[in-house]
Motif scaffolding. Structure first.
Motif, PDB file in Angstrom:
ATOM      1  N   ALA A  12      40.172  11.910  22.151  1.00 11.55           N
ATOM      2  CA  ALA A  12      39.289  11.059  21.344  1.00 11.55           C
ATOM      3  C   ALA A  12      38.144  10.520  22.198  1.00 11.55           C
ATOM      4  O   ALA A  12      36.965  10.596  21.814  1.00 11.55           O
ATOM      5  CB  ALA A  12      40.098   9.914  20.726  1.00 11.55           C
ATOM      6  N   ASP A  31      39.101   5.863  32.912  1.00  7.16           N
ATOM      7  CA  ASP A  31      40.481   6.277  32.632  1.00  7.16           C
ATOM      8  C   ASP A  31      41.376   5.924  33.822  1.00  7.16           C
ATOM      9  O   ASP A  31      40.974   6.086  34.978  1.00  7.16           O
ATOM     10  CB  ASP A  31      40.567   7.782  32.354  1.00  7.16           C
ATOM     11  N   SER A  32      42.583   5.503  33.514  1.00  7.00           N
ATOM     12  CA  SER A  32      43.541   5.140  34.580  1.00  7.00           C
ATOM     13  C   SER A  32      43.912   6.332  35.446  1.00  7.00           C
ATOM     14  O   SER A  32      44.275   6.156  36.613  1.00  7.00           O
ATOM     15  CB  SER A  32      44.852   4.621  33.999  1.00  7.00           C
ATOM     16  N   GLY A  44      51.004  21.633  23.357  1.00  6.59           N
ATOM     17  CA  GLY A  44      51.386  22.989  22.950  1.00  6.59           C
ATOM     18  C   GLY A  44      52.017  23.762  24.089  1.00  6.59           C
ATOM     19  O   GLY A  44      51.729  24.953  24.247  1.00  6.59           O
ATOM     20  N   ASN A  49      47.990  23.368  20.968  1.00  4.65           N
ATOM     21  CA  ASN A  49      47.782  23.591  19.524  1.00  4.65           C
ATOM     22  C   ASN A  49      46.678  22.600  19.137  1.00  4.65           C
ATOM     23  O   ASN A  49      46.905  21.525  18.635  1.00  4.65           O
ATOM     24  CB  ASN A  49      49.103  23.305  18.794  1.00  4.65           C
ATOM     25  N   VAL A 129      41.578  -0.543  32.931  1.00  4.35           N
ATOM     26  CA  VAL A 129      40.911  -1.733  32.375  1.00  4.35           C
ATOM     27  C   VAL A 129      41.955  -2.830  32.191  1.00  4.35           C
ATOM     28  O   VAL A 129      42.995  -2.617  31.556  1.00  4.35           O
ATOM     29  CB  VAL A 129      40.216  -1.397  31.035  1.00  4.35           C
ATOM     30  N   SER A 167      48.763  -0.069  27.053  1.00  7.04           N
ATOM     31  CA  SER A 167      47.984  -1.258  27.470  1.00  7.04           C
ATOM     32  C   SER A 167      46.820  -1.516  26.501  1.00  7.04           C
ATOM     33  O   SER A 167      46.374  -2.658  26.367  1.00  7.04           O
ATOM     34  CB  SER A 167      47.461  -1.090  28.895  1.00  7.04           C
ATOM     35  N   GLU A 370      44.695   7.910  18.865  1.00 10.82           N
ATOM     36  CA  GLU A 370      46.091   7.571  18.551  1.00 10.82           C
ATOM     37  C   GLU A 370      46.382   6.071  18.588  1.00 10.82           C
ATOM     38  O   GLU A 370      47.394   5.624  18.034  1.00 10.82           O
ATOM     39  CB  GLU A 370      47.004   8.316  19.544  1.00 10.82           C
ATOM     40  N   LEU A 383      45.827  16.260  17.340  1.00 11.92           N
ATOM     41  CA  LEU A 383      44.618  16.514  18.139  1.00 11.92           C
ATOM     42  C   LEU A 383      43.401  16.632  17.228  1.00 11.92           C
ATOM     43  O   LEU A 383      42.318  16.140  17.566  1.00 11.92           O
ATOM     44  CB  LEU A 383      44.793  17.777  18.989  1.00 11.92           C
TER      45      LEU A 383
HETATM   46  C1  LIG Z   1      54.021  16.858  25.528  1.00 12.64           C
HETATM   47  C2  LIG Z   1      53.051  16.661  24.394  1.00 12.64           C
HETATM   48  C3  LIG Z   1      52.601  17.759  23.677  1.00 12.64           C
HETATM   49  C4  LIG Z   1      51.718  17.578  22.604  1.00 12.64           C
HETATM   50  N1  LIG Z   1      51.249  18.686  21.957  1.00 12.64           N
HETATM   51  C5  LIG Z   1      50.364  18.543  20.931  1.00 12.64           C
HETATM   52  C6  LIG Z   1      49.799  19.675  20.291  1.00 12.64           C
HETATM   53  O1  LIG Z   1      50.021  20.828  20.711  1.00 12.64           O
HETATM   54  N2  LIG Z   1      48.959  19.457  19.243  1.00 12.64           N
HETATM   55  C7  LIG Z   1      48.640  18.193  18.806  1.00 12.64           C
HETATM   56  O2  LIG Z   1      47.896  18.049  17.820  1.00 12.64           O
HETATM   57  N3  LIG Z   1      49.110  17.093  19.442  1.00 12.64           N
HETATM   58  C8  LIG Z   1      49.943  17.239  20.491  1.00 12.64           C
HETATM   59  N4  LIG Z   1      50.401  16.131  21.157  1.00 12.64           N
HETATM   60  C9  LIG Z   1      49.866  14.790  20.774  1.00 12.64           C
HETATM   61  C10 LIG Z   1      48.447  14.573  21.399  1.00 12.64           C
HETATM   62  O3  LIG Z   1      48.470  14.970  22.747  1.00 12.64           O
HETATM   63  C11 LIG Z   1      47.998  13.114  21.280  1.00 12.64           C
HETATM   64  O4  LIG Z   1      48.066  12.722  19.928  1.00 12.64           O
HETATM   65  C12 LIG Z   1      46.575  12.942  21.819  1.00 12.64           C
HETATM   66  O5  LIG Z   1      46.507  13.280  23.190  1.00 12.64           O
HETATM   67  C13 LIG Z   1      46.078  11.503  21.655  1.00 12.64           C
HETATM   68  O6  LIG Z   1      44.743  11.482  22.096  1.00 12.64           O
HETATM   69  P1  LIG Z   1      44.032  10.103  22.488  1.00 12.64           P
HETATM   70  O7  LIG Z   1      42.691  10.492  23.008  1.00 12.64           O
HETATM   71  O8  LIG Z   1      44.096   9.143  21.364  1.00 12.64           O
HETATM   72  O9  LIG Z   1      44.938   9.487  23.644  1.00 12.64           O
HETATM   73  P2  LIG Z   1      45.498  10.079  25.040  1.00 12.64           P
HETATM   74  O10 LIG Z   1      45.420  11.547  25.085  1.00 12.64           O
HETATM   75  O11 LIG Z   1      46.836   9.450  25.206  1.00 12.64           O
HETATM   76  O12 LIG Z   1      44.477   9.490  26.087  1.00 12.64           O
HETATM   77  C14 LIG Z   1      44.373   8.088  26.295  1.00 12.64           C
HETATM   78  C15 LIG Z   1      43.818   7.863  27.688  1.00 12.64           C
HETATM   79  O13 LIG Z   1      43.556   6.472  27.853  1.00 12.64           O
HETATM   80  C16 LIG Z   1      43.851   6.104  29.187  1.00 12.64           C
HETATM   81  N5  LIG Z   1      44.152   4.664  29.213  1.00 12.64           N
HETATM   82  C17 LIG Z   1      45.098   3.993  28.530  1.00 12.64           C
HETATM   83  N6  LIG Z   1      45.039   2.674  28.788  1.00 12.64           N
HETATM   84  C18 LIG Z   1      44.021   2.506  29.682  1.00 12.64           C
HETATM   85  C19 LIG Z   1      43.455   1.377  30.355  1.00 12.64           C
HETATM   86  N7  LIG Z   1      43.907   0.141  30.143  1.00 12.64           N
HETATM   87  N8  LIG Z   1      42.429   1.596  31.207  1.00 12.64           N
HETATM   88  C20 LIG Z   1      41.938   2.847  31.433  1.00 12.64           C
HETATM   89  N9  LIG Z   1      42.429   3.939  30.813  1.00 12.64           N
HETATM   90  C21 LIG Z   1      43.456   3.776  29.956  1.00 12.64           C
HETATM   91  C22 LIG Z   1      45.057   6.954  29.557  1.00 12.64           C
HETATM   92  O14 LIG Z   1      45.139   7.156  30.946  1.00 12.64           O
HETATM   93  C23 LIG Z   1      44.819   8.251  28.784  1.00 12.64           C
HETATM   94  O15 LIG Z   1      44.239   9.253  29.599  1.00 12.64           O
HETATM   95  C24 LIG Z   1      51.281  16.269  22.228  1.00 12.64           C
HETATM   96  C25 LIG Z   1      51.749  15.170  22.952  1.00 12.64           C
HETATM   97  C26 LIG Z   1      52.614  15.355  24.026  1.00 12.64           C
HETATM   98  C27 LIG Z   1      53.094  14.147  24.799  1.00 12.64           C
END
Ligand SMILES: Cc1cc2nc3c(=O)[nH]c(=O)nc-3n(C[C@H](O)[C@H](O)[C@H](O)COP(=O)(O)OP(=O)(O)OC[C@H]3O[C@@H](n4cnc5c(N)ncnc54)[C@H](O)[C@@H]3O)c2cc1C
Length: 397
Positions: A12, A31-32, A44, A49, A129, A167, A370, A383
């Motif tokens: 995102a 990012d942390s 995936g 995926n 953060v 967090s 998320e 995703l």
């Molecule tokens: C093993 C696994 C397999 C998956 N496979 C799939 C798939 O194949 N297809 C699918 O659709 N979904 C899949 N998912 C789900 C998908 O990965 C997540 O829904 C998606 O990554 C969420 O994206 P996001 O950008 O919201 O958050 P994230 O990808 O969780 O990224 C959030 C980022 O914020 C950073 N962060 C958090 N707090 C702080 C802070 N205070 N300061 C600085 N940085 C911070 C973190 O370090 C992290 O890098 C999978 C999940 C897992 C665990």
């Protein structure tokens, strides 16, 4: 002073950063983790995926709080996202159930292509953060920043070793947002059934079985995919796909069990035809089922499966067929949030403008991915949503 700061370098946050470059030239991404897109690289099974290409109505049906996403889909939908990826060199292929994977089958390569799109973005990787004040002064473990517009894309609480420690929820609560209760989604299922406790099937996997969830005797969910028996219960995509229904049923104290159809593509006629009369029934079953499973079957049946099929009554063959179609297993729990692929719950959707992802409580604050109380079923839905929310926010900010 930055125009835009994005907290969170997951799907995102990265997509938002890429898109916001069209309008702004002073952007920071914090990012942390020292490596961006850490969780994405695991998706995936390392293939990612990355997207689901179901038609709009079916896509939305697979999403929790889907009404919030209608305006997003009217602006930029999953087909637009597919075309966008291809336009930046991420070549894709569509597999069964409209699941989309990169042609490279390599999430790391996709992550690097996305990161290459960041041209006017200062990346602060390896900084967490800690505090957000005064619209917006930001304190990290290493720095202090100020920005006019702030995007929170900190992800959920599952797989915390990927940086999503939860967090972001605390930061948003301090800013006045409501966080709905968090719960695990897409997580293994725990069963205390004697079969599981016996560990006879531990490590055994089945391809494309059908799993059904029953709550107070009513079938509330069905999913077809691969299943793995473990020492504590069930894992693999089939179990992850129905774990949310198991959770909902158990949390309402309803009697909950699952049934498994181990031979979904075989009807009674085909089953009987496939059994050779002059061979042992147990040997015939090996053409459908793994040896260890066939050995376990005898515990459940009142007739001897090591006899020749011709010696076994039609009624008993039918009993066996029905047993394999409706294999019942008691379930007792699901694995906690740290084992889940996705976090259910999050920032209350009524506090976010669905057209822009801007907070309705604080001007110039945006919340995507998320961390919001939106998630989808297994199959690329999560995703897709995260990238779409990042795309729309990055263009509207
Ligand atoms: C093993 C696994 C397999 C998956 N496979 C799939 C798939 O194949 N297809 C699918 O659709 N979904 C899949 N998912 C789900 C998908 O990965 C997540 O829904 C998606 O990554 C969420 O994206 P996001 O950008 O919201 O958050 P994230 O990808 O969780 O990224 C959030 C980022 O914020 C950073 N962060 C958090 N707090 C702080 C802070 N205070 N300061 C600085 N940085 C911070 C973190 O370090 C992290 O890098 C999978 C999940 C897992 C665990």
């Amino acid at each position: 002073m930055y125009d835009v700061i994005i907290i969170g370098g997951g799907p995102a946050g990265i997509m938002c950063a890429i898109q916001s470059q069209k309008k702004y030239k002073k952007i920071a991404l914090i990012d942390s983790n020292t490596q961006l897109l850490k969780k994405f690289r695991l998706t995936g099974n390392g293939r990612s995926n990355i997207l689901n290409l179901s038609e709009k109505d079916n896509f939305l049906k697979a999403m929790h709080n889907h009404k919030f996403l209608i305006s997003s889909f009217n602006t930029f939908n999953n087909f637009d996202l597919f075309n966008y990826f291809e336009s930046i060199g991420i070549k894709l292929k569509v597999e069964n159930h409209y699941r989309v994977y990169p042609k490279s089958d390599n999430a790391n390569l996709v992550a690097d292509l996305l990161i290459n799109q960041l041209k006017f973005v200062d990346v602060y990787a390896g900084e967490t953060v800690l505090k957000i004040e005064n619209n917006f002064d930001i304190t990290t473990t290493n720095n202090k920043f100020h920005c006019k517009k702030l995007v929170i894309a900190t992800g959920g609480k599952s797989f915390p070793n990927t940086g999503s420690t939860g967090s972001g929820y605390a930061l948003l609560e301090k800013l006045g947002h409501t966080i709905t209760p968090l719960y695990p989604v897409e997580t293994p299922i725990v069963s205390n059934d004697t079969l599981i406790q016996s560990k006879k099937l531990q490590g055994l996997s089945f391809n494309d079985i059908i799993i059904n969830v029953y709550s107070n005797g009513k079938c509330v969910d069905t999913y077809c995919h691969d299943l793995l028996f473990t020492h504590f219960g069930l894992s693999g995509p089939a179990s992850l796909g129905v774990s949310e229904s198991v959770h909902l049923s158990l949390s309402k104290n309803k009697a909950t069990h699952i049934t498994i159809d181990f031979i979904p593509n075989i009807n009674l006629n085909a089953f009987i035809t496939n059994l050779s009369l002059n061979s042992k029934l147990s040997s015939c079953l090996l053409s459908f089922l793994p040896k260890r499973f066939v050995e376990t079957l005898q515990d459940y049946l009142t007739f001897d499966i090591t006899k020749n099929t011709s010696e076994i009554s039609k009624k008993n063959i039918e009993t066996l067929f029905n047993f394999l179609k409706h294999f019942k297993l008691a379930v007792h729990d699901i694995k906690p949030i740290q084992y889940a692929f996705v976090t259910g719950g999050g920032v209350k959707i009524s506090e976010i403008d669905p057209k822009t992802y801007e907070s309705k409580k604080i001007a110039n604050l945006y919340i995507i991915g998320e961390v919001v109380d939106i998630h989808g079923k297994i199959g690329g839905y999560n995703l897709t949503y995260c990238f779409i929310s990042g795309y729309i926010c990055g263009n509207k900010i």
